[in-house]
Motif scaffolding. Structure first.
Motif, PDB file in Angstrom:
ATOM      1  N   ASN A  27     -12.645 -52.965   0.572  1.00  0.00           N
ATOM      2  CA  ASN A  27     -11.727 -52.124   1.335  1.00  0.00           C
ATOM      3  C   ASN A  27     -12.253 -51.941   2.756  1.00  0.00           C
ATOM      4  OD1 ASN A  27      -9.895 -51.668  -0.843  1.00  0.00           O
ATOM      5  ND2 ASN A  27     -11.352 -50.192  -1.704  1.00  0.00           N
ATOM      6  N   THR A 101     -15.481 -48.986   6.449  1.00  0.00           N
ATOM      7  CA  THR A 101     -14.782 -49.075   5.176  1.00  0.00           C
ATOM      8  C   THR A 101     -14.028 -47.788   4.880  1.00  0.00           C
ATOM      9  OG1 THR A 101     -16.525 -48.197   3.733  1.00  0.00           O
ATOM     10  CG2 THR A 101     -16.676 -50.519   4.374  1.00  0.00           C
ATOM     11  N   VAL A 102     -13.157 -47.861   3.890  1.00  0.00           N
ATOM     12  CA  VAL A 102     -12.376 -46.701   3.488  1.00  0.00           C
ATOM     13  C   VAL A 102     -13.257 -45.647   2.834  1.00  0.00           C
ATOM     14  CG1 VAL A 102     -11.797 -47.594   1.203  1.00  0.00           C
ATOM     15  CG2 VAL A 102     -10.232 -46.016   2.333  1.00  0.00           C
TER      16      VAL A 102
END
Length: 122
Positions: A27, A101-102
């Motif tokens: 992600n 990243t998420v």
């Protein structure tokens, strides 16, 4: 869940060529930069080449003119074309990436691949 996977290492004769590839998956919000480092046993890990998301590149003096780093169109893949290989290029080569990243807090996180062996010998 972020993973870097390298491929392309192996045994090659002096003067030969190899092409390493590394793909980052997960992600990923932004891929800030990717690069290649190498390490020989107990020696320090050294930067081989690095490329930012803006296309700026940086090479170690020992590989300048012989190695070329580039990115795939997808943005999460990096290649290292190695020409005119020398025995002193023998090392484990590690893919490196700075990723937003998420799961992070908005600042880039450093990630490493598991390494691929490059051996230059006659």
């Amino acid at each position: 869940q972020v993973q870097l996977v390298e491929s392309g290492g192996g045994l090659v004769q002096p003067g030969g060529s190899l092409r390493l590839s590394c793909t980052a998956s997960g992600n990923i919000i932004q891929n800030v930069a990717m690069g290649w480092y190498r390490q020989v046993l107990e020696k320090e890990r050294e930067l081989v080449a690095r490329i930012t998301n803006g296309g700026n590149t940086n090479y170690a003096d020992s590989v300048k003119g012989r190695f070329t780093i580039s990115r795939g169109n997808a943005g999460n893949t990096v290649f290292l074309q190695m020409n005119l290989l020398k025995p002193e290029d023998t090392a484990v080569y590690y893919c490196n990436a700075h990723l937003v990243t998420v799961y992070g807090l908005g600042s880039p996180e450093e990630h490493w691949g598991q390494g691929t062996q490059v051996t230059v010998s006659s």
